[in-house]
Design an enzyme around this catalytic site. Structure first.
Site, PDB file in Angstrom:
ATOM      1  N   ASP A   1      57.630  31.955  77.013  1.00  0.00           N
ATOM      2  CA  ASP A   1      57.021  31.250  78.140  1.00  0.00           C
ATOM      3  C   ASP A   1      55.551  31.622  78.215  1.00  0.00           C
ATOM      4  O   ASP A   1      55.210  32.791  78.042  1.00  0.00           O
ATOM      5  CB  ASP A   1      57.709  31.695  79.450  1.00  0.00           C
ATOM      6  CG  ASP A   1      57.870  30.554  80.439  1.00  0.00           C
ATOM      7  OD1 ASP A   1      57.030  29.637  80.413  1.00  0.00           O
ATOM      8  OD2 ASP A   1      58.832  30.585  81.231  1.00  0.00           O
TER       9      ASP A   1
ATOM     10  N   HIS B   1      48.400  26.176  78.782  1.00  0.00           N
ATOM     11  CA  HIS B   1      49.346  26.796  79.729  1.00  0.00           C
ATOM     12  C   HIS B   1      50.545  27.399  79.014  1.00  0.00           C
ATOM     13  O   HIS B   1      51.285  28.177  79.602  1.00  0.00           O
ATOM     14  CB  HIS B   1      49.829  25.745  80.739  1.00  0.00           C
ATOM     15  CG  HIS B   1      48.760  25.344  81.712  1.00  0.00           C
ATOM     16  ND1 HIS B   1      48.707  25.824  82.994  1.00  0.00           N
ATOM     17  CD2 HIS B   1      47.685  24.538  81.572  1.00  0.00           C
ATOM     18  CE1 HIS B   1      47.647  25.326  83.609  1.00  0.00           C
ATOM     19  NE2 HIS B   1      47.013  24.535  82.771  1.00  0.00           N
TER      20      HIS B   1
HETATM   21  P1  ADQ Z   1      56.617  25.472  83.545  1.00  0.00           P
HETATM   22  O1  ADQ Z   1      57.230  25.495  82.187  1.00  0.00           O
HETATM   23  O2  ADQ Z   1      56.948  24.310  84.366  1.00  0.00           O
HETATM   24  O3  ADQ Z   1      55.013  25.634  83.480  1.00  0.00           O
HETATM   25  P2  ADQ Z   1      56.834  27.835  85.405  1.00  0.00           P
HETATM   26  O4  ADQ Z   1      55.600  28.630  85.221  1.00  0.00           O
HETATM   27  O5  ADQ Z   1      58.019  28.693  85.617  1.00  0.00           O
HETATM   28  O6  ADQ Z   1      57.173  26.852  84.216  1.00  0.00           O
HETATM   29  O7  ADQ Z   1      56.618  26.923  86.680  1.00  0.00           O
HETATM   30  C1  ADQ Z   1      57.674  26.231  87.224  1.00  0.00           C
HETATM   31  C2  ADQ Z   1      57.332  25.846  88.646  1.00  0.00           C
HETATM   32  O8  ADQ Z   1      58.269  24.862  89.034  1.00  0.00           O
HETATM   33  C3  ADQ Z   1      57.455  27.011  89.614  1.00  0.00           C
HETATM   34  O9  ADQ Z   1      56.404  26.971  90.531  1.00  0.00           O
HETATM   35  C4  ADQ Z   1      58.797  26.761  90.303  1.00  0.00           C
HETATM   36  O10 ADQ Z   1      58.829  27.147  91.643  1.00  0.00           O
HETATM   37  C5  ADQ Z   1      58.944  25.274  90.191  1.00  0.00           C
HETATM   38  N1  ADQ Z   1      60.385  24.948  90.066  1.00  0.00           N
HETATM   39  C6  ADQ Z   1      61.203  25.296  89.085  1.00  0.00           C
HETATM   40  N2  ADQ Z   1      62.473  24.881  89.356  1.00  0.00           N
HETATM   41  C7  ADQ Z   1      62.408  24.269  90.542  1.00  0.00           C
HETATM   42  C8  ADQ Z   1      63.385  23.638  91.393  1.00  0.00           C
HETATM   43  N3  ADQ Z   1      64.669  23.596  91.095  1.00  0.00           N
HETATM   44  N4  ADQ Z   1      62.965  23.098  92.525  1.00  0.00           N
HETATM   45  C9  ADQ Z   1      61.656  23.153  92.865  1.00  0.00           C
HETATM   46  N5  ADQ Z   1      60.705  23.752  92.130  1.00  0.00           N
HETATM   47  C10 ADQ Z   1      61.086  24.293  90.987  1.00  0.00           C
HETATM   48  C11 ADQ Z   1      54.005  25.774  82.437  1.00  0.00           C
HETATM   49  C12 ADQ Z   1      54.249  26.886  81.429  1.00  0.00           C
HETATM   50  C13 ADQ Z   1      54.428  28.215  82.164  1.00  0.00           C
HETATM   51  C14 ADQ Z   1      53.176  28.495  83.016  1.00  0.00           C
HETATM   52  C15 ADQ Z   1      52.849  27.300  83.893  1.00  0.00           C
HETATM   53  C16 ADQ Z   1      51.518  27.477  84.625  1.00  0.00           C
HETATM   54  O11 ADQ Z   1      55.417  26.595  80.643  1.00  0.00           O
HETATM   55  O12 ADQ Z   1      54.623  29.267  81.241  1.00  0.00           O
HETATM   56  O13 ADQ Z   1      53.443  29.618  83.850  1.00  0.00           O
HETATM   57  O14 ADQ Z   1      52.781  26.110  83.122  1.00  0.00           O
HETATM   58  O15 ADQ Z   1      50.468  27.763  83.766  1.00  0.00           O
END
Ligand code: ADQ
Length: 472
Positions: free
Chosen positions: A360, A153
């Site tokens: 990311d 991921h």
């Molecule tokens: P993450 O590093 O966790 O995931 P991201 O893809 O942005 O990063 O996903 C974060 C998720 O958490 C989003 O769905 C967002 O809505 C939720 N989130 C963030 N802050 C929040 C808050 N304050 N309250 C509630 N929800 C919140 C890892 C990788 C990414 C990749 C994903 C999926 O680092 O690059 O996109 O896996 O493969």
């Protein structure tokens, strides 16, 4: 009957659920459409660890406790203080210790032992993320011949970075024990192919099968998406909720939003600096814009995470002190998680989103922000060129270099002043990209590539897998 056997560090059990943005959403369609077993860590640290099983419908969830030592060495240690920074190009933050590596391998062996107890010969195995890189090797060592796929991921950096990791030559090539290794972008897959070419002398063309002794491993690219239409519907409904209305009413002028876990890869510190530059260069916007940064804390036991918490807190205070007045605070900084509906409504209320990670894998916040917009009056996505999402969003987002606060500050000004026509045109392009890659098909795309067919049929795949295991 064949099953999909999923393994990841954490499991979204029916009771506990997971973080709403996590693997649960990504795997929802797979869990709904096929009988699955999902195995991983329970999230509990116990002196005498146990393994528990929960069933729901056709799915079985198996979670295993870890000891304190396992947690420190495997999770806090090797996974989050070595692999996480290095795979995000941050060699400077990696803290390698042989003890942590041993703990990481031990926990992977433990998961392999737990799997062997319940795995059937026709199960298709799907391993997720950097916590479990050597799992296929551990399973093969136990005699398993099932099809095993791995999806990373997070990013895969160039070989020049990976090779600086002590013991990389023991760990990274263990990915060759999978039948399929999937990445978020072409760039990640190409970096890995180059690593294999440099280190093992295997051909570096991405789509080629890589002969590694008895097995052949394939590489593939499977960018993660979101449930676009559902998220758009949710945002429309959420816009009318009291919470979102209250936020809108309390903001003078435009809202700019940032939503991230508190993590150094997300570029929050430099982003605040960019906002500061925007405010300094654009006094006409004073009193007319508010930046809301929603950032739940994560991995707080790791010192780098505690440090960034302090730096971000201080920067938010500095910005409000320097630019605010009695009737206006230029920024709001909150440390709590929000529910998915609330987030959808806040995204829709925001004139611009700042998604500026330093690196990311994909970044789902960028995708959620786009899905949540009102197509008649959409907001502008300011997106780091170093997020995986920048590949699909190249045409519609304002792509920025997150290391350049002046340029990001200028992009904020451009977003604030962008005419409706341009915003609508950009949004239409972004939304079309989202629809093209909906998460509902993601699982089946990966699984069909894993079993080597055009579309995924579990029964057929199971039979093939069993024939294969009989041949061995
Ligand atoms: P993450 O590093 O966790 O995931 P991201 O893809 O942005 O990063 O996903 C974060 C998720 O958490 C989003 O769905 C967002 O809505 C939720 N989130 C963030 N802050 C929040 C808050 N304050 N309250 C509630 N929800 C919140 C890892 C990788 C990414 C990749 C994903 C999926 O680092 O690059 O996109 O896996 O493969």
């Amino acid at each position: 009957m064949a099953r999909i056997f999923i393994i990841s560090n954490r499991v979204a059990t029916p009771q506990a659920g997971l973080h709403p943005g996590g693997l649960e959403v990504v795997l929802k369609a797979t869990l709904k459409n096929h009988p699955c077993v999902w195995l991983g860590w329970s999230g509990e640290i116990k002196r005498h660890p146990k393994t528990h099983t929960v069933r729901k419908g056709d799915n079985v969830f198996i979670v295993s406790d870890l000891t304190k030592e396992d947690f420190e060495e495997y999770y806090n240690g090797f996974a989050n203080r070595v692999l996480w920074p290095i795979l995000h190009y941050r060699l400077d933050l990696a803290e390698f210790s042989r003890r942590d590596l041993t703990g990481y391998l031990r926990v992977n062996d433990h998961f392999a032992d737990e799997m062997v107890k319940v795995l059937k010969p026709d199960d298709i195995v799907w391993v997720h993320d950097y916590h479990l890189i050597p799992l296929a090797r551990a399973l093969r060592a136990r005699g398993l011949t099932n099809r095993i796929g791995f999806f990373l991921h997070i990013p895969m950096p160039p070989p020049e970075i990976i090779t600086a990791m002590p013991n990389h030559e023991n760990l990274i090539p263990s990915l060759c024990h999978y039948d399929l290794v999937g990445f978020q972008t072409d760039n990640d897959a190409a970096n890995f192919a180059r690593y294999l070419a440099n280190e093992l002398g295997t051909p570096s063309h991405i789509s080629r099968r890589l002969g590694t002794g008895e097995r052949a491993m394939r590489l593939g690219v499977f960018p993660v998406g979101i449930e676009t239409r559902q998220f758009a519907r949710m945002a429309r409904r959420a816009e009318k909720t009291e919470m979102v209305q209250k936020v809108k009413d309390s903001v003078p002028g435009a809202l700019v939003i940032g939503v991230d876990r508190l993590d150094y890869t997300k570029g929050i510190t430099l982003r605040l600096e960019a906002y500061e530059r925007f405010l300094a260069a654009n006094p006409q916007w004073h009193g007319k814009v508010t930046y809301l940064q929603i950032t739940p804390k994560s991995r707080s036991q790791i010192p780098e995470y505690a440090d960034i918490e302090q730096v971000v807190n201080a920067a938010a205070g500095r910005i409000n002190g320097a630019f605010g007045d009695a009737s206006w605070s230029p920024m709001r900084y909150v440390n709590r998680p929000y529910g998915r509906t609330a987030l959808a409504g806040l995204y829709r209320a925001a004139r611009a989103a700042l998604v500026t990670p330093l690196r990311d894998g994909m970044n789902l916040v960028a995708k959620e922000y786009v899905a949540a917009q009102d197509p008649a009056d959409p907001g502008v996505l300011i997106l780091s060129r170093f997020a995986g999402a920048a590949v699909e969003f190249r045409d519609g987002a304002l792509l920025v270099n997150p290391y350049d606060p002046d340029a990001v500050g200028a992009a904020i000004a451009r977003a604030m002043e962008m005419p409706g026509d341009e915003r609508r045109r950009r949004h239409a392009s972004l939304y079309a990209a989202l629809l093209k890659n909906d998460i509902a098909e993601w699982g089946d795309k990966f699984l069909s590539a894993l079993v080597g067919s055009k579309s995924f049929n579990l029964e057929k795949a199971g039979r093939q897998s069993q024939d294969r295991s009989l041949r061995h």
